[in-house]
Design an enzyme around this catalytic site. Structure first.
Site, mmCIF file in Angstrom:
data_model
loop_
_atom_site.group_PDB
_atom_site.id
_atom_site.type_symbol
_atom_site.label_atom_id
_atom_site.label_comp_id
_atom_site.label_asym_id
_atom_site.label_seq_id
_atom_site.Cartn_x
_atom_site.Cartn_y
_atom_site.Cartn_z
ATOM 1 N N TYR A 310 0.828 -1.152 -0.129
ATOM 2 C CA TYR A 310 0.130 0.044 0.073
ATOM 3 C C TYR A 310 1.093 1.250 0.046
ATOM 4 O O TYR A 310 2.079 1.198 0.587
ATOM 5 C CB TYR A 310 -0.901 -0.051 1.292
ATOM 6 C CG TYR A 310 -0.224 0.072 2.613
ATOM 7 C CD1 TYR A 310 0.111 1.247 3.118
ATOM 8 C CD2 TYR A 310 -0.022 -1.153 3.186
ATOM 9 C CE1 TYR A 310 0.750 1.082 4.412
ATOM 10 C CE2 TYR A 310 0.618 -1.276 4.398
ATOM 11 C CZ TYR A 310 1.162 -0.269 4.990
ATOM 12 O OH TYR A 310 1.518 -0.275 6.202
ATOM 13 N N HIS A 328 -5.094 6.669 13.310
ATOM 14 C CA HIS A 328 -5.227 7.642 12.063
ATOM 15 C C HIS A 328 -6.610 7.459 11.341
ATOM 16 O O HIS A 328 -7.563 6.445 11.532
ATOM 17 C CB HIS A 328 -4.310 7.471 10.924
ATOM 18 C CG HIS A 328 -4.259 6.065 10.466
ATOM 19 N ND1 HIS A 328 -4.964 5.565 9.087
ATOM 20 C CD2 HIS A 328 -3.340 5.029 10.483
ATOM 21 C CE1 HIS A 328 -4.735 4.627 8.816
ATOM 22 N NE2 HIS A 328 -3.960 3.946 9.419
ATOM 23 N N CYS A 346 -2.425 -0.777 12.246
ATOM 24 C CA CYS A 346 -2.824 0.380 12.674
ATOM 25 C C CYS A 346 -4.032 0.382 13.376
ATOM 26 O O CYS A 346 -4.833 -0.520 12.923
ATOM 27 C CB CYS A 346 -2.648 1.302 11.698
ATOM 28 S SG CYS A 346 -0.817 1.897 11.089
#
Length: 400
Positions: A310, A328, A346
């Site tokens: 990514y 995020h 994440c």
């Protein structure tokens, strides 16, 4: 008649030497001139100063001593370039003065001493010395910087640009002074490497307190021929923001000063793939806040030929590990947030929630992750809270 006269004269003459002999034994030689002894001359005070007068390249950790013979010291003053006197102490006999504390490097000092000898006899001495200018220094970079407001989980990190010798770590630590106001709290340094030492209190910092760090290493030889630097750092602790992420339940619960502000649905690291994307459990600390960040998986070892590659720009990124875990905005995974873990490690949430979290957060805020079998590695971020305090203290050179 003439015969009697001669005999009388002879008798008179014989009597004269006898009287003279008696006078020489008991007369003038035994009088006041013979009994008066001269007063001995008093020896004036004499000084010994170390380092000697006009000495150069004096080590700043060497003491200055002033000693006197044939007298007692009544005044000793050693002044540096700033005019401030150097602290020192006189021994019980009043004959030796020894400085207390180090000298400054690359500085000239003036020594003035006065001693009292015989009554009314005072003698002064003046000399100079100059300390060495280091050829090599180890600069201590400090986080956080002065003037910053940080969260209750922020450690103090001192990183040297030159290694500290093992046998100098204790001395270095003794000269790193942490002061917390208005309420002092216990804390400890712990060496992470030969260039890094970190400090944390026993518990989180008290919210809304002030912290002062005195890096008093300007006169400390941290390794052979390498000297430290002096710095003063002042920062403040803000509100107590402590959040909890339940990896299995896909939730982020945010608290401030013990009060729950919000519970946010999130998505965490996906299972499978050998566990390399599973979000780590443990106590993490926000390391940085970036309104926008380009995330390229190549920086984590996932190349463009990998199906998991990514390269995307994300908003409201809050880093919590060195290895690349962030909180995020992840608008592409809203449907999974609160339901499934689909990220590469994440903590993803909606843009709205991410902006809210970003606006509430500061560097040093705590985020505790639970619910996975993958633990946070020591040093993978600000990981100081993943050790019990007694274990943390074992890294201090003062406990060796």
């Amino acid at each position: 008649m003439r015969r009697r006269t001669l005999v009388g004269a002879l008798l008179a003459a014989a009597a004269v030497p006898t009287a003279a002999a008696c006078q020489s034994d008991t007369g003038a030689a035994a009088g006041p001139t013979a009994t008066r002894s001269a007063s001995p001359t008093a020896t004036p005070p004499s000084f010994t100063v170390t380092p000697a007068d006009a000495a150069v390249d004096v080590r700043p950790d060497a003491p200055v001593t002033v000693s006197v013979a044939h007298g007692t010291l009544t005044d000793v003053t050693v002044t540096g370039p700033d005019g401030a006197p150097l602290a020192g102490a006189l021994d019980a006999a009043g004959t030796t003065w020894t400085s207390q504390g180090p000298l400054a490097v690359g500085s000239a000092y003036a020594v003035h001493a006065v001693a009292q000898g015989a009554p009314g006899d005072a003698v002064a001495h003046d000399s100079t010395l100059t300390t060495l200018t280091p050829a090599e220094t180890a600069f201590p970079a400090v986080a956080p910087l002065s003037g910053k407001e940080v969260g209750v989980g922020m450690p103090i990190i001192v990183t040297f640009d030159s290694p500290v010798a093992d046998d100098r770590r204790r001395l270095v630590e003794e000269n790193l002074h942490v002061t917390v106001t208005p309420t002092p709290v216990p804390g400890s340094w712990s060496w992470q490497s030969d260039t890094k030492v970190e400090y944390r209190p026993e518990q989180y910092w008290p919210a809304r307190s002030a912290v002062h760090l005195d890096v008093d290493l300007g006169s400390i030889e941290v390794a052979p021929g390498v000297w430290g630097k002096t710095r003063d750092i002042d920062f403040t602790i803000g509100s107590a923001m402590v959040s909890t992420v339940d990896i299995a339940a896909h939730t982020l619960t945010v608290t401030r000063d013990g009060e729950v502000l919000k519970t946010i649905p999130v998505t965490l690291g996906q299972p499978g793939h050998g566990g390399k994307f599973v979000t780590r459990s443990g106590t993490k600390v926000i390391m940085s806040l970036e309104a926008s960040r380009q995330m390229d998986s190549e920086t984590t070892g996932i190349g463009q030929d990998d199906p998991n590659y990514y390269n995307v720009n994300v908003e409201y990124a809050m880093r919590v590990t060195n290895s690349g875990e962030f909180l995020h905005a992840a608008p592409w995974s809203v449907s999974s947030q609160g339901r499934a873990n689909v990220s590469h490690g994440c903590t993803g949430m909606s843009t709205e929630n991410a902006k809210w979290m970003f606006d509430q957060s500061k560097v040093g805020d705590v985020v505790v992750y639970t619910g996975s079998d993958r633990g946070i590695e020591p040093g993978n971020g600000f990981t100081v809270w993943n050790e019990a305090y007694p274990q943390w203290q074992q890294g201090s050179a003062l406990r060796a």
